[in-house]
Design an enzyme around this catalytic site. Structure first.
Site, PDB file in Angstrom:
ATOM      1  N   ARG A  92     -46.867   9.075   6.007  1.00 23.29           N
ATOM      2  CA  ARG A  92     -47.525   8.898   7.301  1.00 23.29           C
ATOM      3  C   ARG A  92     -46.597   8.382   8.400  1.00 23.29           C
ATOM      4  NH1 ARG A  92     -51.006   8.976   3.421  1.00 23.29           N
ATOM      5  NH2 ARG A  92     -49.334   7.860   2.387  1.00 23.29           N
ATOM      6  N   THR A  93     -45.858   7.339   8.092  1.00 22.72           N
ATOM      7  CA  THR A  93     -45.057   6.735   9.160  1.00 22.72           C
ATOM      8  C   THR A  93     -43.994   7.720   9.618  1.00 22.72           C
ATOM      9  OG1 THR A  93     -45.417   4.655   8.010  1.00 22.72           O
ATOM     10  CG2 THR A  93     -43.818   4.637   9.808  1.00 22.72           C
ATOM     11  N   LYS A 121     -19.933   7.286  -0.019  1.00 22.85           N
ATOM     12  CA  LYS A 121     -18.471   7.127  -0.024  1.00 22.85           C
ATOM     13  C   LYS A 121     -18.077   5.674   0.225  1.00 22.85           C
ATOM     14  CE  LYS A 121     -18.290  11.252   2.557  1.00 22.85           C
ATOM     15  NZ  LYS A 121     -17.733  11.852   3.765  1.00 22.85           N
ATOM     16  N   ARG A 142     -36.827   2.862   8.390  1.00 22.19           N
ATOM     17  CA  ARG A 142     -37.503   2.159   7.292  1.00 22.19           C
ATOM     18  C   ARG A 142     -36.434   1.816   6.269  1.00 22.19           C
ATOM     19  NH1 ARG A 142     -42.983   3.908   4.217  1.00 22.19           N
ATOM     20  NH2 ARG A 142     -43.789   3.064   6.178  1.00 22.19           N
ATOM     21  N   HIS A 175     -44.315  -4.511   9.004  1.00 24.01           N
ATOM     22  CA  HIS A 175     -44.569  -3.100   9.320  1.00 24.01           C
ATOM     23  C   HIS A 175     -45.281  -3.102  10.676  1.00 24.01           C
ATOM     24  CE1 HIS A 175     -45.145   1.081   8.954  1.00 24.01           C
ATOM     25  NE2 HIS A 175     -45.675   1.167   7.752  1.00 24.01           N
TER      26      HIS A 175
END
Ligand code: CP
Length: 364
Positions: A92-93, A121, A142, A175
């Site tokens: 959703r986000t 790397k 996120r 959030h």
């Protein structure tokens, strides 16, 4: 249009001093001209901004109902590009931010798997994200590490090319944009039911590790007279820092295991799933969460005016048969998430007054 690439308040403070500040004091470092620039924690919002964002979201979704309105919206930020850096899973986000960018003309790009970036790397996550700022005008991120988005915002603010950073979920702590869509849903749902004031809201499930509740409890606390219930098995109960925040603000709350008792009392039930991705030794397996599931038979006990919310994804804590009940709001939350994120991005880039002008013409 305001120039958002001016010197950031985060440039005036060292990282060690900044990171030790109380959350309520951090918010002013994320503002430009009194509006959100970086969006990192729920504590940076006050009611006037929340309500302005909600109004912009509602106006924008009405504008988008006409072909002319869609074209107008797509022109607003056609010159911007956004990086969606999601180092944790999301449906959703991620998609609501992606869609929000498309609606207002921003070109979105994505990194959803650090194994496809030069982090494999040995590049540090900080260098990776700083690289994004060379190509993009905004970073939506996120990350599993709590506070990492704050670190990036501070870091970029101390470079030659600061860009806004939006926290799309960080660790177990915050959030904030989920909390924005939840407040938008609450305000819309209670619009013709006397508003937020005096309502009773129950948070149910894994409250210890659920970042959505931690952010939303703060925004709900901005509304006087709202009582918050935290309904969870003891190991998953809300943490002390949230209770301290509520005490400081004089907010009424109750901690309980008795879900059955509070169902008829409350005006909103905010269900959450068990967050077992944070287990270190499979500890969730020994916790019985079934007494904290909302079942079809509970609907008879729930007030006719109450609403049922869930940030999703869900497991078994809400029976799918409940989805068709008019009080179920969680699929509306999904849609509201896209529009409040449109409003937020417009606000960050100082374009929300153009929504007002178009909307006034539309309704006149
Ligand atoms: N509510 C929420 O954050 O959902 P996703 O994890 O699917 O983004």
């Amino acid at each position: 249009m305001a120039d958002i690439y001016r010197e950031s308040p985060l440039k005036s403070i060292g990282w060690e001093d900044f990171v030790g500040l109380p959350l309520e004091e951090k918010g002013r470092y994320f503002l430009r001209d009194g509006r959100p620039y970086h969006v990192l924690i729920a504590q940076q919002f006050e009611r006037p901004t929340l309500e302005r964002l909600c109004e912009t979201a509602t106006r924008t979704r009405r504008i988008a109902k006409t072909r002319g309105g869609i074209r107008f919206l797509q022109d607003l930020l056609f010159d911007k590009r956004a990086m969606l850096y999601f180092a944790q899973p999301s449906t959703r986000t991620f998609l609501s931010f992606y869609s929000a960018c498309q609606i207002i003309g921003i070109k979105p790009a994505e990194v959803r798997d650090a194994s496809t970036s030069s982090e494999v790397k040995g590049e540090s996550p900080e260098d990776t994200v700083r690289t994004f700022s060379s190509y993009f005008d905004m970073i939506i991120m996120r990350h599993p590490v709590g506070g990492f988005a704050e670190r990036i915002a501070w870091l970029l603010s101390n470079t030659e090319r600061p860009v806004p950073v939006i926290n799309a979920g960080s660790g177990r702590d915050q959030h904030p944009t989920q909390a924005l869509l939840d407040i938008y849903t609450l305000l819309r749902s209670f619009e013709d039911k006397g508003g937020m004031e005096g309502k009773k809201i129950a948070f149910v499930g894994d409250l210890a590790r659920g970042r959505t509740v931690r952010s939303l409890a703060y925004l709900v606390a901005l509304y006087p007279g709202v009582k918050q219930y935290f309904v969870a098995p003891e190991p998953l109960q809300i943490r002390g820092d949230i209770l301290q925040m509520l005490d400081k603000r004089g907010v009424a709350y109750e901690l309980t295991r008795d879900f059955e008792r509070i169902i008829p009392e409350v005006d909103a039930i905010y269900m959450t799933r068990i967050q077992d991705e944070w287990d270190t030794a499979d500890e969730s397996r020994s916790i019985d969460t079934t007494p904290f599931h909302l079942r079809v038979e509970h609907l008879r006990k729930l007030k006719p005016t109450a609403i049922i919310m869930h940030p999703l994804p869900r497991r078994k804590e809400i029976a799918p048969e409940i989805d068709s009940d008019p009080r179920a709001m969680y699929w509306r939350q999904v849609r509201n998430g896209m529009w409040i994120r449109v409003a937020l991005i417009l606000y960050i880039f100082a374009r929300e007054s153009e929504i007002d002008r178009y909307y006034e013409d539309l309704i006149s």
